[in-house]
Scaffold this motif. Structure first.
Motif, short mmCIF file in Angstrom:
data_model
loop_
_atom_site.label_atom_id
_atom_site.label_comp_id
_atom_site.label_asym_id
_atom_site.label_seq_id
_atom_site.Cartn_x
_atom_site.Cartn_y
_atom_site.Cartn_z
N ILE A 16 70.80 24.38 90.21
CA ILE A 16 71.71 25.10 89.33
C ILE A 16 70.95 26.17 88.54
O ILE A 16 71.24 27.36 88.62
CB ILE A 16 72.42 24.13 88.36
N LEU A 17 69.95 25.74 87.76
CA LEU A 17 69.18 26.67 86.93
C LEU A 17 67.88 25.99 86.53
O LEU A 17 67.80 24.76 86.44
CB LEU A 17 69.98 27.05 85.68
N GLY A 18 66.85 26.79 86.29
CA GLY A 18 65.57 26.23 85.87
C GLY A 18 64.78 27.22 85.03
O GLY A 18 65.13 28.41 84.93
N THR A 83 52.98 22.40 74.26
CA THR A 83 53.38 21.73 75.49
C THR A 83 54.24 22.66 76.34
O THR A 83 55.24 23.21 75.86
CB THR A 83 54.18 20.44 75.18
N GLU A 84 53.81 22.85 77.57
CA GLU A 84 54.58 23.65 78.53
C GLU A 84 55.20 22.71 79.56
O GLU A 84 54.49 21.87 80.14
CB GLU A 84 53.68 24.67 79.23
N HIS A 85 56.48 22.87 79.79
CA HIS A 85 57.12 22.04 80.80
C HIS A 85 58.21 22.80 81.53
O HIS A 85 58.93 23.61 80.96
CB HIS A 85 57.71 20.76 80.18
N TYR A 86 58.27 22.53 82.85
CA TYR A 86 59.35 23.08 83.66
C TYR A 86 60.58 22.20 83.51
O TYR A 86 60.48 20.98 83.34
CB TYR A 86 58.95 23.09 85.15
N TRP A 87 61.73 22.82 83.57
CA TRP A 87 62.99 22.07 83.59
C TRP A 87 63.88 22.66 84.69
O TRP A 87 63.91 23.87 84.89
CB TRP A 87 63.71 22.12 82.24
N VAL A 88 64.52 21.78 85.43
CA VAL A 88 65.41 22.20 86.51
C VAL A 88 66.69 21.38 86.43
O VAL A 88 66.65 20.15 86.49
CB VAL A 88 64.75 21.98 87.90
N HIS A 89 67.80 22.05 86.28
CA HIS A 89 69.10 21.39 86.34
C HIS A 89 69.58 21.41 87.79
O HIS A 89 69.60 22.47 88.43
CB HIS A 89 70.12 22.10 85.45
N PHE A 90 69.98 20.27 88.29
CA PHE A 90 70.52 20.21 89.63
C PHE A 90 71.64 19.18 89.68
O PHE A 90 71.83 18.38 88.77
CB PHE A 90 69.43 19.90 90.67
N ILE A 166 66.19 30.39 97.00
CA ILE A 166 66.03 29.40 95.93
C ILE A 166 66.36 28.01 96.45
O ILE A 166 65.62 27.05 96.18
CB ILE A 166 66.93 29.76 94.73
N ASP A 167 67.45 27.89 97.20
CA ASP A 167 67.83 26.58 97.72
C ASP A 167 66.76 26.03 98.66
O ASP A 167 66.46 24.83 98.64
CB ASP A 167 69.17 26.69 98.47
N ALA A 168 66.17 26.89 99.49
CA ALA A 168 65.12 26.45 100.40
C ALA A 168 63.90 25.96 99.63
O ALA A 168 63.30 24.93 99.97
CB ALA A 168 64.74 27.58 101.35
N LEU A 169 63.53 26.68 98.57
CA LEU A 169 62.39 26.27 97.74
C LEU A 169 62.69 24.96 97.01
O LEU A 169 61.82 24.09 96.87
CB LEU A 169 62.04 27.37 96.74
N PHE A 170 63.94 24.82 96.54
CA PHE A 170 64.29 23.60 95.81
C PHE A 170 64.23 22.38 96.72
O PHE A 170 63.84 21.30 96.28
CB PHE A 170 65.69 23.74 95.21
N GLN A 171 64.59 22.54 97.99
CA GLN A 171 64.46 21.41 98.92
C GLN A 171 63.00 21.01 99.09
O GLN A 171 62.69 19.82 99.27
CB GLN A 171 65.09 21.75 100.27
N GLN A 172 62.08 21.96 99.00
CA GLN A 172 60.66 21.62 99.04
C GLN A 172 60.25 20.84 97.80
O GLN A 172 59.39 19.95 97.86
CB GLN A 172 59.82 22.89 99.17
N VAL A 173 60.84 21.19 96.66
CA VAL A 173 60.59 20.43 95.43
C VAL A 173 61.02 18.98 95.62
O VAL A 173 60.28 18.04 95.29
CB VAL A 173 61.35 21.06 94.24
#
Length: 296
Positions: A16-18, A83-90, A166-173
């Motif tokens: 969705i968003l990150g 503190t650095e952190h990634y966030w991904v909504h899915f 983006i979707d292809a990269l997210f599947q790798q995540v």
């Protein structure tokens, strides 16, 4: 032992968003209830203190946490350093569940009660995608690089080609997260069930007895049956029947063999028994199935 989130696929979970957030000392994660999306947090620097319902997590660099869409999330302590952190909504359009214990990525052999039957062998076969809710990443730098590429594409995500990237990269995540489960000690139960399934697929044309399967795997037939029931939701005999029927569906569509010959080709001795089993699982006879896809 971490919780395991199990997604029934397809459909696959979708991005969705990150972004990448930079928290100063004293900042903490927001308190939220039932936000309706999964929130993946991955720490790049520092430490984030996050709770979900009664569980509390200290997220350090290289750690990943998936917050559930139906739970209460909160920061139970402020950051002690930058503190650095990634966030991904899915989210997923399919079914999902959460349970405590080890996961396995075995295929789902039995559709849920009331689910539509597959019309032909080229329909997607459902399987389970299992992700750890909390995990240590074996190669954090690789995950950071993936997320940086996704974030860089956010600005042009309104373009169809970018969204596809983006979707292809997210599947790798998701693959990297799932890989942390496979690196854990595999379940003996899952290993037994997978070996049995592989044997049944290789020898589906033959007469296979429970004793024969037990001798090959060097397990008692009752134990094998319990393992397959737990992992695939069916007994070895039912698994074999379903696989034979899937092979029969291919022959019905790709050859002009008679029903009797197809029955023999996939391991049934009697065409009448084959037809009754086929009708039970598919909701129509082999002949009706073939005619449904014949060109008028």
């Amino acid at each position: 032992m971490t919780n395991v989130l199990t997604f029934r696929a397809p459909p696959l979970p979708f991005y969705i968003l990150g972004g990448l957030s930079d928290f100063a000392q004293g900042d903490r994660h927001l308190s939220r209830q039932g936000i309706g999306v999964f929130d993946l947090l991955i720490i790049r620097k520092g430490c984030l203190f996050v709770g979900e319902d009664e569980r509390k997590y200290e997220l350090t660099p290289g750690r990943a946490l998936i917050l559930r869409p139906d739970a209460y999330h909160y920061g139970f302590e402020g950051c002690r350093e930058r503190t650095e952190h990634y966030w991904v909504h899915f989210q997923t359009a399919g079914d999902w569940s959460a349970e405590e214990g080890e996961g396995s990525d075995t295929q789902i052999a039995r559709p849920e009660e009331g689910a539509p039957r597959m019309l032909h062998s080229f329909d997607p076969t459902p399987y389970r995608l299992q992700l750890p809710q909390f995990a240590a990443l074996p190669q954090p730098a690789s995950m950071y690089a993936l997320l940086d590429r996704i974030i860089a594409l956010n600005e042009t995500s309104y373009l169809g080609i970018t969204r596809w990237q983006i979707d292809a990269l997210f599947q790798q995540v998701l693959q990297q997260l799932a890989g942390t489960l496979r690196k854990q000690a595999s379940s003996p139960r899952a290993a037994c069930a997978q070996q049995a399934a592989a044997y049944l697929r290789r020898h589906y044309k033959e007469d296979i007895k429970a004793e024969q399967l037990g001798e090959h795997l060097r397990f008692h037939p009752i134990y094998i049956a319990r393992c397959m029931q737990a992992e695939f939701g069916c007994s070895p005999i039912e698994y074999l029947l379903r696989y034979r029927i899937e092979q029969a569906k291919l022959l019905l569509l790709r050859t002009d063999f008679t029903i009797a010959r197809i029955a023999e080709e996939v391991g049934f001795h009697q065409a009448a028994y084959f037809a009754s089993r086929f009708t039970k699982y598919e909701g129509l006879s082999p002949r009706q199935y073939r005619q449904r896809f014949l060109k008028e």
